[in-house]
Design a protein around this motif. Structure first.
Motif, PDB file in Angstrom:
ATOM      1  N   LEU A  56      10.596  -4.752  13.223  1.00  0.00           N
ATOM      2  CA  LEU A  56      10.083  -3.492  13.487  1.00  0.00           C
ATOM      3  C   LEU A  56       9.414  -2.709  12.364  1.00  0.00           C
ATOM      4  CD1 LEU A  56      13.239  -2.604  15.870  1.00  0.00           C
ATOM      5  CD2 LEU A  56      10.896  -3.493  16.585  1.00  0.00           C
ATOM      6  N   ILE A  57       9.553  -3.315  11.175  1.00  0.00           N
ATOM      7  CA  ILE A  57       8.925  -2.680  10.091  1.00  0.00           C
ATOM      8  C   ILE A  57       7.373  -3.170   9.780  1.00  0.00           C
ATOM      9  CG2 ILE A  57       9.038  -2.195   7.637  1.00  0.00           C
ATOM     10  CD1 ILE A  57      12.131  -2.306   7.900  1.00  0.00           C
ATOM     11  N   ALA A  58       6.343  -2.463   9.879  1.00  0.00           N
ATOM     12  CA  ALA A  58       5.136  -2.662   9.644  1.00  0.00           C
ATOM     13  C   ALA A  58       4.830  -3.549   8.254  1.00  0.00           C
ATOM     14  CB  ALA A  58       4.053  -1.438   9.685  1.00  0.00           C
ATOM     15  N   SER A  59       3.909  -4.596   8.298  1.00  0.00           N
ATOM     16  CA  SER A  59       3.591  -5.296   7.130  1.00  0.00           C
ATOM     17  C   SER A  59       3.108  -4.507   5.917  1.00  0.00           C
ATOM     18  CB  SER A  59       2.410  -6.240   7.364  1.00  0.00           C
ATOM     19  OG  SER A  59       2.644  -7.030   8.496  1.00  0.00           O
ATOM     20  N   GLU A  60       2.391  -3.192   6.359  1.00  0.00           N
ATOM     21  CA  GLU A  60       1.940  -2.427   5.192  1.00  0.00           C
ATOM     22  C   GLU A  60       2.896  -1.839   4.496  1.00  0.00           C
ATOM     23  OE1 GLU A  60       1.099  -1.875   8.307  1.00  0.00           O
ATOM     24  OE2 GLU A  60      -0.859  -3.186   8.381  1.00  0.00           O
ATOM     25  N   GLN A  61       4.082  -1.434   5.254  1.00  0.00           N
ATOM     26  CA  GLN A  61       5.228  -0.819   4.608  1.00  0.00           C
ATOM     27  C   GLN A  61       5.899  -1.880   3.619  1.00  0.00           C
ATOM     28  OE1 GLN A  61       7.161   0.611   8.358  1.00  0.00           O
ATOM     29  NE2 GLN A  61       7.355   2.525   7.123  1.00  0.00           N
ATOM     30  N   LYS A  62       6.220  -3.175   4.080  1.00  0.00           N
ATOM     31  CA  LYS A  62       6.922  -4.220   3.421  1.00  0.00           C
ATOM     32  C   LYS A  62       6.034  -4.456   2.098  1.00  0.00           C
ATOM     33  CE  LYS A  62       8.791  -6.354   7.484  1.00  0.00           C
ATOM     34  NZ  LYS A  62       8.944  -7.530   8.345  1.00  0.00           N
ATOM     35  N   GLN A  63       4.756  -4.615   2.323  1.00  0.00           N
ATOM     36  CA  GLN A  63       3.614  -4.857   1.072  1.00  0.00           C
ATOM     37  C   GLN A  63       3.936  -3.619   0.066  1.00  0.00           C
ATOM     38  OE1 GLN A  63      -0.258  -5.357   1.957  1.00  0.00           O
ATOM     39  NE2 GLN A  63       0.313  -7.025   3.332  1.00  0.00           N
ATOM     40  N   GLU A  64       4.016  -2.450   0.445  1.00  0.00           N
ATOM     41  CA  GLU A  64       4.221  -1.387  -0.275  1.00  0.00           C
ATOM     42  C   GLU A  64       5.648  -1.516  -1.151  1.00  0.00           C
ATOM     43  OE1 GLU A  64       3.410   1.703  -2.510  1.00  0.00           O
ATOM     44  OE2 GLU A  64       1.882   0.657  -1.380  1.00  0.00           O
ATOM     45  N   LEU A  65       6.741  -1.842  -0.599  1.00  0.00           N
ATOM     46  CA  LEU A  65       7.850  -1.962  -0.994  1.00  0.00           C
ATOM     47  C   LEU A  65       7.824  -3.247  -2.060  1.00  0.00           C
ATOM     48  CD1 LEU A  65      10.898  -1.395  -1.246  1.00  0.00           C
ATOM     49  CD2 LEU A  65      11.461  -3.103   0.698  1.00  0.00           C
TER      50      LEU A  65
END
Length: 187
Positions: A56-65
């Motif tokens: 449910l978490i967007a790829s962009e958020q995972k990349q940023e983390l």
């Protein structure tokens, strides 16, 4: 060593591709060191693993983390590989990919991964003695121990390799004794 056979099967080509690339680019040692550290880090931070595996978490958020937490800690190529996994929605397989990659490296380098379960933590002397004996038995150049402390074993230890289980636990000895007594007393 991934417990999920499906994840292991999906992870294997990614691990193999990274291994081949790391050998070709002569950066295998850096990527291996990164993955060894990352394996420990992920074990200590289950929230991060859960976050990265959450669909449910967007790829962009995972990349940023990943950028904020790991970019400065990892080799540039290792970090790029993590971003590829995020982009392909395979970051949830990171632990299985790490395990598969390290198994490839260890098999090529004649390094054996051996799981040891023990009732109490080993002293350094006990650990070194065990490693020395295991090197003799397996004829491996190096031994990597994955030690788990399990108080249910009462005492002793259990050794697991790919093909063998050697059980020196007090719990096992008591179970054997109980079976023997059962068979003797059933007369």
């Amino acid at each position: 060593m991934s417990k999920n056979p499906v994840a292991s099967k999906i992870a294997a080509p990614y691990a193999r591709a990274l291994y081949d690339y790391s050998v070709e680019q002569n950066i295998m040692h850096q990527i291996t060191a990164d993955f060894q550290n990352l394996e420990v880090f992920l074990t200590k931070t289950p929230d991060l693993t859960e976050y990265l595996g959450n669909p449910l978490i967007a790829s962009e958020q995972k990349q940023e983390l990943l950028k904020q937490t790991l970019e400065k800690e990892l080799n540039k190529e290792t970090f790029k590989f993590l971003i590829v996994l995020v982009n392909r929605d395979r970051i949830n397989l990171l632990e299985a990919i790490i395990a598969s990659y390290l198994n490839l490296v260890y098999s090529v380098a004649s390094i054996k991964m051996i799981e040891v379960s023990t009732a109490f933590a080993f002293t350094n002397l006990q650990k070194n003695t065990l490693i020395k004996k295991l090197k003799e038995l397996t004829k491996a150049r190096e031994i990597r121990l994955v030690i788990t402390v399990d108080p249910n074993l009462i005492g002793g230890f259990l050794i697991k390799t790919n093909s063998k289980v050697i059980d020196f636990t007090v719990k096992n000895q008591l179970q054997k004794l109980a079976k023997h007594l059962d068979s003797v007393l059933e007369i």
